[in-house]
Scaffold this active site. Structure first.
Site, PDB file in Angstrom:
ATOM      1  N   HIS A  22       0.827  -1.212   0.000  1.00 49.63           N
ATOM      2  CA  HIS A  22       0.000   0.000   0.000  1.00 49.63           C
ATOM      3  C   HIS A  22       0.858   1.257   0.000  1.00 49.63           C
ATOM      4  O   HIS A  22       1.972   1.283   0.516  1.00 49.63           O
ATOM      5  CB  HIS A  22      -0.993   0.008   1.167  1.00 49.63           C
ATOM      6  CG  HIS A  22      -0.385  -0.009   2.538  1.00 49.63           C
ATOM      7  ND1 HIS A  22       0.007   1.126   3.192  1.00 49.63           N
ATOM      8  CD2 HIS A  22      -0.133  -1.039   3.401  1.00 49.63           C
ATOM      9  CE1 HIS A  22       0.474   0.821   4.394  1.00 49.63           C
ATOM     10  NE2 HIS A  22       0.415  -0.489   4.542  1.00 49.63           N
TER      11      HIS A  22
ATOM     12  N   ASP B 283       0.030   4.447   1.258  1.00 49.10           N
ATOM     13  CA  ASP B 283      -0.065   5.405   2.363  1.00 49.10           C
ATOM     14  C   ASP B 283       0.757   4.961   3.563  1.00 49.10           C
ATOM     15  O   ASP B 283       1.169   3.805   3.670  1.00 49.10           O
ATOM     16  CB  ASP B 283      -1.516   5.629   2.760  1.00 49.10           C
ATOM     17  CG  ASP B 283      -2.210   4.346   3.223  1.00 49.10           C
ATOM     18  OD1 ASP B 283      -1.958   3.289   2.621  1.00 49.10           O
ATOM     19  OD2 ASP B 283      -3.009   4.412   4.178  1.00 49.10           O
TER      20      ASP B 283
ATOM     21  N   ASP C  17       6.525   1.013   6.536  1.00 53.15           N
ATOM     22  CA  ASP C  17       5.183   0.436   6.446  1.00 53.15           C
ATOM     23  C   ASP C  17       4.328   1.429   5.664  1.00 53.15           C
ATOM     24  O   ASP C  17       3.814   2.388   6.198  1.00 53.15           O
ATOM     25  CB  ASP C  17       4.622   0.225   7.852  1.00 53.15           C
ATOM     26  CG  ASP C  17       3.180  -0.238   7.862  1.00 53.15           C
ATOM     27  OD1 ASP C  17       2.662  -0.634   6.809  1.00 53.15           O
ATOM     28  OD2 ASP C  17       2.559  -0.178   8.935  1.00 53.15           O
TER      29      ASP C  17
ATOM     30  N   GLU D 283      -4.752   2.115   3.093  1.00 53.36           N
ATOM     31  CA  GLU D 283      -4.772   0.905   3.912  1.00 53.36           C
ATOM     32  C   GLU D 283      -4.867   1.242   5.391  1.00 53.36           C
ATOM     33  O   GLU D 283      -5.552   0.559   6.157  1.00 53.36           O
ATOM     34  CB  GLU D 283      -3.503   0.081   3.643  1.00 53.36           C
ATOM     35  CG  GLU D 283      -3.500  -1.310   4.256  1.00 53.36           C
ATOM     36  CD  GLU D 283      -2.868  -1.375   5.639  1.00 53.36           C
ATOM     37  OE1 GLU D 283      -2.909  -2.451   6.251  1.00 53.36           O
ATOM     38  OE2 GLU D 283      -2.336  -0.343   6.117  1.00 53.36           O
ATOM     39  N   GLU D 284      -4.202   2.316   5.797  1.00 54.85           N
ATOM     40  CA  GLU D 284      -4.027   2.586   7.215  1.00 54.85           C
ATOM     41  C   GLU D 284      -5.275   3.137   7.899  1.00 54.85           C
ATOM     42  O   GLU D 284      -5.380   3.103   9.114  1.00 54.85           O
ATOM     43  CB  GLU D 284      -2.861   3.568   7.420  1.00 54.85           C
ATOM     44  CG  GLU D 284      -1.514   3.066   6.921  1.00 54.85           C
ATOM     45  CD  GLU D 284      -0.960   1.921   7.762  1.00 54.85           C
ATOM     46  OE1 GLU D 284      -1.662   1.459   8.671  1.00 54.85           O
ATOM     47  OE2 GLU D 284       0.171   1.497   7.507  1.00 54.85           O
TER      48      GLU D 284
ATOM     49  N   ASP E 156       3.721  -6.606   3.277  1.00 48.05           N
ATOM     50  CA  ASP E 156       3.367  -5.679   4.343  1.00 48.05           C
ATOM     51  C   ASP E 156       3.554  -6.280   5.733  1.00 48.05           C
ATOM     52  O   ASP E 156       2.939  -5.842   6.695  1.00 48.05           O
ATOM     53  CB  ASP E 156       1.903  -5.237   4.164  1.00 48.05           C
ATOM     54  CG  ASP E 156       1.542  -4.038   5.033  1.00 48.05           C
ATOM     55  OD1 ASP E 156       2.454  -3.362   5.529  1.00 48.05           O
ATOM     56  OD2 ASP E 156       0.338  -3.782   5.214  1.00 48.05           O
TER      57      ASP E 156
ATOM     58  N   HIS F 198       3.994   2.653  13.041  1.00 53.59           N
ATOM     59  CA  HIS F 198       2.899   3.516  13.494  1.00 53.59           C
ATOM     60  C   HIS F 198       3.313   4.435  14.628  1.00 53.59           C
ATOM     61  O   HIS F 198       2.457   4.934  15.361  1.00 53.59           O
ATOM     62  CB  HIS F 198       1.667   2.708  13.912  1.00 53.59           C
ATOM     63  CG  HIS F 198       1.038   1.931  12.805  1.00 53.59           C
ATOM     64  ND1 HIS F 198      -0.215   1.361  12.905  1.00 53.59           N
ATOM     65  CD2 HIS F 198       1.482   1.629  11.560  1.00 53.59           C
ATOM     66  CE1 HIS F 198      -0.512   0.744  11.769  1.00 53.59           C
ATOM     67  NE2 HIS F 198       0.511   0.890  10.949  1.00 53.59           N
TER      68      HIS F 198
END
Length: 508
Positions: A72, A74, A111, A144-145, A168, A480
């Site tokens: 992904h 983002d 990520d 995705e996030e 991922d 994150h």
């Protein structure tokens, strides 16, 4: 350093020059499309800005099955409190620190930007005749996030392959074959205001209480690490302060915390008017609470700070999305006592953390909840709760508990459509081949794992029938959160494995 590792990192740094906020992937989508066309690949994009780049088979692989390499675009945009970085326009700076690459006070977006870079370098190497490979489809999704909406919006027929490698995952040497499903809930608590001109109320002064320095982290991967939740701590601190000096001596104006639904909140703050004669007593109370918090979270959150200081009385706040803007205007209102009580009870009553461990897979979190964000707006307080579970009934159960607590507090609640769990298929031919190649390449078995994070494989598998999928990737720590970093030597191992896996599909 392996030359392909260097090349992957160079491409990754180019990717990080382009803003990649969730729901704002237009620029990176166009850049990827242009990259593919500049190399003569077939490229297409859908209305959501999902991108597909098709690299034809190299000689000897024409009759091999198509492999889909998926990631992904983002990233989770997190930064330390003192960082001035603007994710909407500033390039993400990459710093090599020994064997690790990290950001400069921000998440680095490995990520999942590293998936884009790996796929691009693989396709490029095949075109240049450096490696052989079957037909490849590079499938790069958006958003995705914040809900996996890019994957959810994929139309049948957008890609053709039935063998998918999701890039991922965050532990090299691990093949992920299943993941949790999830659902987010938006809780809206109405705000009742009372007029309270702080400038005229000479007996009161204006203060900020904040929780900072928490580890935070991925709300799936790190939820079992017992890390502190900033929203919970600020709520507990306010309760302790009120008990010590009397609830009538504090008038709350604003409470905010967290940043995104899939990160454990690493900051939170409250602004309030405080009775002047209670200031010394309040300082003593905060000192006691601070020591208690720091003792409780000494191992999980060693940087924990509970800060208490007087601030300019002429201050108010506007919230737009995840951005909080301070404005210099007179503060003429406070929460009613009823709103204060309902808010604090709601925040303390909502579940957070591990709800249930798996009965069948040792060490796997089955069901959890993340009390993710709270925002004070003009006439309401918005709270996001994010539930996860690998069991559909348990996901409904924990979501039901969140709803019950919200309604008891007099709040409204809405649930998004969620995303499905990905059930493992341990007899998959793709998995068997990957295990064989990994063993032959490195002389050891790869670990097979089911994770508590949400992966796009669950959605893709529910839309595209007959898919065989695994998820893998280089080692990434603390995704994150601002401490996110990628282990550079693991990129080389991923490259070597993928190169050998592609070779194993040669048909002539």
């Amino acid at each position: 350093m392996h030359p392909k590792t260097q090349q992957i990192l160079e491409v990754f740094e180019e990717i990080n020059k382009i803003p990649r906020l969730s729901k704002h992937e237009e620029e990176i989508s166009l850049w990827l499309q242009e990259w593919g066309r500049s190399r003569g690949f077939e490229v297409k994009a859908d209305s959501l800005n999902n991108v597909l780049i098709k690299a034809p088979a190299t000689s000897g692989y024409e009759n091999s099955p198509t492999l889909v390499l998926q990631g992904h675009m983002d990233m989770v945009c997190e930064k330390f409190k003192d960082s001035k970085h603007d994710f909407s326009r500033d390039p993400v700076k990459c710093i090599c620190d020994g064997n690790w690459m990290r950001g400069d006070g921000t998440s680095i977006g490995a990520d999942n930007g590293i998936a884009l870079a790996v796929g691009m370098v693989l396709a490029d190497a095949g075109q240049k005749g450096e490696i052989g490979h079957p037909p490849l489809e590079l499938l790069f999704t958006v958003d995705e996030e914040t809900g996996l909406t890019g994957a959810q919006g994929l139309e049948v027929g957008f890609f053709e392959g039935k063998l998918l490698l999701n890039l991922d995952s965050e532990d090299e040497g691990v093949f992920v074959v299943g993941c949790a499903g999830g659902q987010n809930s938006l809780i809206t608590l109405p705000v009742e205001w009372e007029l309270f001109d702080c400038e005229k109320e000479s007996l009161f002064r204006f203060f900020r209480l904040s929780v900072e320095g928490l580890e935070g982290g991925h709300s799936g991967v790190e939820i079992d690490k017992q890390r502190a939740n900033g929203i919970q701590l600020i709520s507990l601190a306010l309760v302790g302060l009120k008990e010590k000096i009397g609830a009538e001596n504090i008038r709350l104006v604003l409470l905010t915390g967290g940043s995104v639904h899939n990160a454990i909140p690493n900051t939170a703050e409250a602004f309030f008017a405080l009775q002047s004669e209670k200031i010394d007593k309040a300082k003593e109370a905060v000192s006691v609470i601070r020591k208690a918090f720091q003792a409780e979270y000494a191992k999980t959150d060693p940087g924990l700070v509970l800060d208490f200081k007087e601030v300019d009385i002429k201050i108010a706040f506007e919230t737009a999305g995840d951005e909080i803007t301070r404005k210099e205007v007179p503060c003429i209102r406070v929460f009613s006592s009823g709103t204060e009580e309902r808010l604090i009870r709601l925040l303390l009553g909502l579940p957070h953390g591990v709800y249930r461990m798996s009965d069948t897979i040792p060490g796997l979190v089955e069901t959890s909840n993340n009390l993710a964000t709270v925002r004070t707006k003009e006439n309401e307080i918005m709270i996001i709760s994010s539930q996860r579970s690998s069991i559909t009934l348990k996901l409904a159960e924990i979501t039901g508990k969140v709803e019950a607590v919200a309604k008891l507090a007099g709040a409204r609640i809405e649930h998004d459509s969620g995303y499905p769990a990905w059930e493992p298929d341990l007899k998959s031919g793709l998995l068997l081949k990957c295990r064989q190649v990994y063993n032959e390449t490195f002389g050891k078995e790869a670990e097979i794992k089911v994770v508590h994070a949400g992966l796009e494989c669950g959605i893709i598998g529910s839309v595209y029938e007959g898919m065989e999928m695994i998820s893998l990737g280089p080692t990434i720590k603390d995704p994150h959160c601002p401490a996110e970093r990628i282990f550079i030597p693991s990129i080389e191992k991923i490259w070597i494995f993928l190169e050998n896996l592609l070779k194993s599909y040669r048909c002539s």
